[in-house]
Design a protein around this motif. Structure first.
Motif, PDB file in Angstrom:
ATOM      1  N   GLU A   1      33.720 -22.046 -30.615  1.00  0.00           N
ATOM      2  CA  GLU A   1      33.180 -23.389 -30.410  1.00  0.00           C
ATOM      3  C   GLU A   1      34.040 -24.382 -31.180  1.00  0.00           C
ATOM      4  OE1 GLU A   1      29.307 -26.072 -31.695  1.00  0.00           O
ATOM      5  OE2 GLU A   1      29.167 -23.883 -31.777  1.00  0.00           O
ATOM      6  N   ILE A   2      34.477 -25.434 -30.513  1.00  0.00           N
ATOM      7  CA  ILE A   2      35.312 -26.455 -31.141  1.00  0.00           C
ATOM      8  C   ILE A   2      34.485 -27.719 -31.298  1.00  0.00           C
ATOM      9  CG2 ILE A   2      37.411 -27.828 -30.968  1.00  0.00           C
ATOM     10  CD1 ILE A   2      38.518 -25.574 -29.125  1.00  0.00           C
ATOM     11  N   VAL A   3      34.288 -28.130 -32.536  1.00  0.00           N
ATOM     12  CA  VAL A   3      33.562 -29.362 -32.824  1.00  0.00           C
ATOM     13  C   VAL A   3      34.587 -30.466 -33.012  1.00  0.00           C
ATOM     14  CG1 VAL A   3      31.978 -30.537 -34.392  1.00  0.00           C
ATOM     15  CG2 VAL A   3      31.688 -28.087 -33.913  1.00  0.00           C
ATOM     16  N   GLY A   4      34.584 -31.452 -32.120  1.00  0.00           N
ATOM     17  CA  GLY A   4      35.536 -32.542 -32.193  1.00  0.00           C
ATOM     18  C   GLY A   4      36.230 -32.739 -30.862  1.00  0.00           C
ATOM     19  N   THR A   5      36.805 -33.923 -30.696  1.00  0.00           N
ATOM     20  CA  THR A   5      37.484 -34.260 -29.447  1.00  0.00           C
ATOM     21  C   THR A   5      38.854 -34.881 -29.694  1.00  0.00           C
ATOM     22  OG1 THR A   5      36.408 -36.439 -29.403  1.00  0.00           O
ATOM     23  CG2 THR A   5      35.305 -34.644 -28.224  1.00  0.00           C
ATOM     24  N   GLY A   6      39.317 -34.874 -30.930  1.00  0.00           N
ATOM     25  CA  GLY A   6      40.556 -35.550 -31.275  1.00  0.00           C
ATOM     26  C   GLY A   6      41.793 -34.695 -31.071  1.00  0.00           C
ATOM     27  N   PHE A   7      42.872 -35.096 -31.718  1.00  0.00           N
ATOM     28  CA  PHE A   7      44.196 -34.499 -31.561  1.00  0.00           C
ATOM     29  C   PHE A   7      44.184 -32.992 -31.807  1.00  0.00           C
ATOM     30  CE2 PHE A   7      48.288 -33.659 -33.969  1.00  0.00           C
ATOM     31  CZ  PHE A   7      49.082 -33.521 -32.848  1.00  0.00           C
TER      32      PHE A   7
ATOM     33  N   VAL B   1      33.209 -21.090 -35.354  1.00  0.00           N
ATOM     34  CA  VAL B   1      33.105 -22.520 -35.062  1.00  0.00           C
ATOM     35  C   VAL B   1      34.259 -23.225 -35.763  1.00  0.00           C
ATOM     36  CG1 VAL B   1      31.728 -24.617 -35.327  1.00  0.00           C
ATOM     37  CG2 VAL B   1      30.597 -22.432 -34.842  1.00  0.00           C
ATOM     38  N   ALA B   2      35.083 -23.953 -35.005  1.00  0.00           N
ATOM     39  CA  ALA B   2      36.193 -24.715 -35.570  1.00  0.00           C
ATOM     40  C   ALA B   2      35.756 -26.162 -35.744  1.00  0.00           C
ATOM     41  CB  ALA B   2      37.413 -24.638 -34.660  1.00  0.00           C
ATOM     42  N   LEU B   3      35.697 -26.612 -36.989  1.00  0.00           N
ATOM     43  CA  LEU B   3      35.286 -27.993 -37.262  1.00  0.00           C
ATOM     44  C   LEU B   3      36.536 -28.864 -37.285  1.00  0.00           C
ATOM     45  CD1 LEU B   3      33.025 -29.940 -37.809  1.00  0.00           C
ATOM     46  CD2 LEU B   3      33.173 -29.386 -40.237  1.00  0.00           C
ATOM     47  N   ALA B   4      36.897 -29.392 -36.116  1.00  0.00           N
ATOM     48  CA  ALA B   4      38.098 -30.210 -35.966  1.00  0.00           C
ATOM     49  C   ALA B   4      37.691 -31.658 -35.720  1.00  0.00           C
ATOM     50  CB  ALA B   4      38.956 -29.686 -34.827  1.00  0.00           C
ATOM     51  N   ALA B   5      36.872 -32.171 -36.604  1.00  0.00           N
ATOM     52  CA  ALA B   5      36.396 -33.549 -36.522  1.00  0.00           C
ATOM     53  C   ALA B   5      36.279 -34.082 -37.941  1.00  0.00           C
ATOM     54  CB  ALA B   5      35.039 -33.604 -35.825  1.00  0.00           C
TER      55      ALA B   5
ATOM     56  N   VAL C   1      52.482 -32.581 -36.133  1.00  0.00           N
ATOM     57  CA  VAL C   1      53.293 -33.385 -35.217  1.00  0.00           C
ATOM     58  C   VAL C   1      53.074 -32.862 -33.807  1.00  0.00           C
ATOM     59  CG1 VAL C   1      55.626 -34.107 -34.571  1.00  0.00           C
ATOM     60  CG2 VAL C   1      55.048 -33.775 -36.989  1.00  0.00           C
ATOM     61  N   GLY C   2      52.842 -33.775 -32.861  1.00  0.00           N
ATOM     62  CA  GLY C   2      52.678 -33.361 -31.475  1.00  0.00           C
ATOM     63  C   GLY C   2      52.368 -34.543 -30.581  1.00  0.00           C
ATOM     64  N   PRO C   3      52.420 -34.326 -29.272  1.00  0.00           N
ATOM     65  CA  PRO C   3      52.170 -35.419 -28.323  1.00  0.00           C
ATOM     66  C   PRO C   3      50.763 -35.986 -28.461  1.00  0.00           C
ATOM     67  CG  PRO C   3      53.142 -33.511 -27.223  1.00  0.00           C
ATOM     68  CD  PRO C   3      52.755 -33.063 -28.602  1.00  0.00           C
ATOM     69  N   ASP C   4      50.653 -37.286 -28.267  1.00  0.00           N
ATOM     70  CA  ASP C   4      49.362 -37.975 -28.213  1.00  0.00           C
ATOM     71  C   ASP C   4      48.583 -37.907 -29.522  1.00  0.00           C
ATOM     72  OD1 ASP C   4      49.797 -38.627 -25.492  1.00  0.00           O
ATOM     73  OD2 ASP C   4      49.121 -36.621 -24.911  1.00  0.00           O
ATOM     74  N   GLN C   5      49.304 -37.820 -30.657  1.00  0.00           N
ATOM     75  CA  GLN C   5      48.564 -37.837 -31.908  1.00  0.00           C
ATOM     76  C   GLN C   5      48.183 -39.270 -32.263  1.00  0.00           C
ATOM     77  OE1 GLN C   5      52.456 -36.529 -34.219  1.00  0.00           O
ATOM     78  NE2 GLN C   5      50.811 -36.892 -35.674  1.00  0.00           N
ATOM     79  N   PRO C   6      47.189 -39.452 -33.126  1.00  0.00           N
ATOM     80  CA  PRO C   6      46.693 -40.799 -33.419  1.00  0.00           C
ATOM     81  C   PRO C   6      47.789 -41.738 -33.921  1.00  0.00           C
ATOM     82  CG  PRO C   6      45.192 -39.141 -34.272  1.00  0.00           C
ATOM     83  CD  PRO C   6      46.411 -38.412 -33.809  1.00  0.00           C
ATOM     84  N   GLU C   7      47.678 -42.983 -33.521  1.00  0.00           N
ATOM     85  CA  GLU C   7      48.707 -43.970 -33.833  1.00  0.00           C
ATOM     86  C   GLU C   7      48.855 -44.233 -35.328  1.00  0.00           C
ATOM     87  OE1 GLU C   7      51.018 -45.676 -31.926  1.00  0.00           O
ATOM     88  OE2 GLU C   7      50.464 -44.091 -30.524  1.00  0.00           O
ATOM     89  N   HIS C   8      47.799 -43.956 -36.111  1.00  0.00           N
ATOM     90  CA  HIS C   8      47.886 -44.247 -37.541  1.00  0.00           C
ATOM     91  C   HIS C   8      48.618 -43.166 -38.315  1.00  0.00           C
ATOM     92  CE1 HIS C   8      44.060 -41.866 -37.328  1.00  0.00           C
ATOM     93  NE2 HIS C   8      44.601 -41.302 -38.393  1.00  0.00           N
TER      94      HIS C   8
END
Length: 249
Positions: free
Chosen positions: A2-8, A24-28, A119-126
């Protein structure tokens, strides 16, 4: 899994979604090392606390992504190690270290991964690479004098995560990085040379340089030897990143 989060990071973990049903991967949560508010920190802490309690109740393993960046290891003497004392040097580093302790105290099975700079495509602009590219295009780039960063391709991170989860590790903390601290000036040099972009350099306050120990990672995941980690690794991932952005001279 289960992946928690929707980001990069969460998006890049999706190929593992059908594996490791006990995890459970907490990627948020907070991914911005500067300018983050106490409210953001509090929200991430509550999310971790709530998710860890659920994992403990359901017998699941929680994978938490911490940081191996300057905020965590910037004051370390020698390479930052998972088994050594840590004195965070930024609010972000202190926050992530506190969350590691919070997770351990919940009693949930867990795996803590301290990440370098992804580093990777579509990572957050900040984040670092999008910020440097934006400044290069604008003609003025701001550099912390003496600062260095350990860059790692997010696809390599996903490969490492896959191998670590397959080992069924519990109550472990592992640095996931390339082990090479690259001066930010050299990163900028490579970007400028590759893209043919000229920019004025404005030097700011002195940054910190530290190495991240990947001795434990190498022992657990021998496959990292084939990933090319070392002083020249960053060149390939920068070239891959700029190609993916569609940047043109």
């Amino acid at each position: 899994m289960e992946i928690v989060g929707t980001g990069f990071l969460a998006r890049n973990l999706r190929p593992l979604a059908d594996s490791y049903p006990d995890t459970v991967a907490l990627a948020a949560g907070v991914s911005w090392a500067s300018g983050t508010s106490a409210a953001d920190f509090a929200r991430e802490a509550e999310l971790l606390r709530r998710t860890a309690r659920r994992c403990a109740a359901e017998g699941l393993r929680l994978m938490f992504f911490s940081t191996a960046a300057t905020g965590m290891y910037g004051l370390a003497e020698g390479p930052g190690r998972e088994d050594g004392p840590v004195t965070p040097c930024t609010p972000y580093g202190a926050h992530k270290l506190a969350l590691e302790g919070l997770l351990r105290d919940t009693g949930a099975d867990h795996l803590i991964l301290r990440l370098g700079h992804l580093v990777g495509p579509d990572q957050p602009e900040h984040q670092l690479l999008p910020t440097l590219l934006r400044q290069l295009r604008e003609g003025t780039i701001r550099i912390q004098r003496g600062a260095a960063r350990d860059l790692i391709d997010v696809t390599d991170v996903v490969t490492v995560v896959d191998r670590l989860l397959a080992l069924d590790l519990r109550a472990e903390t592992v640095n996931v990085a390339s082990g090479a601290a690259i001066p930010v000036e050299e990163i900028v040099d490579h970007l400028q040379h590759s893209l043919g972009l000229a920019a004025e350099r404005v030097y700011q306050y002195a940054g910190r340089q530290h190495d991240i120990s990947i001795e434990k990672l190498r022992a657990l995941v021998p496959q990292v030897e084939r990933m090319g980690f070392g002083p020249d690794y960053y060149r390939r991932i920068l070239d891959n990143f700029t190609a993916g952005t569609g940047t043109r001279v």
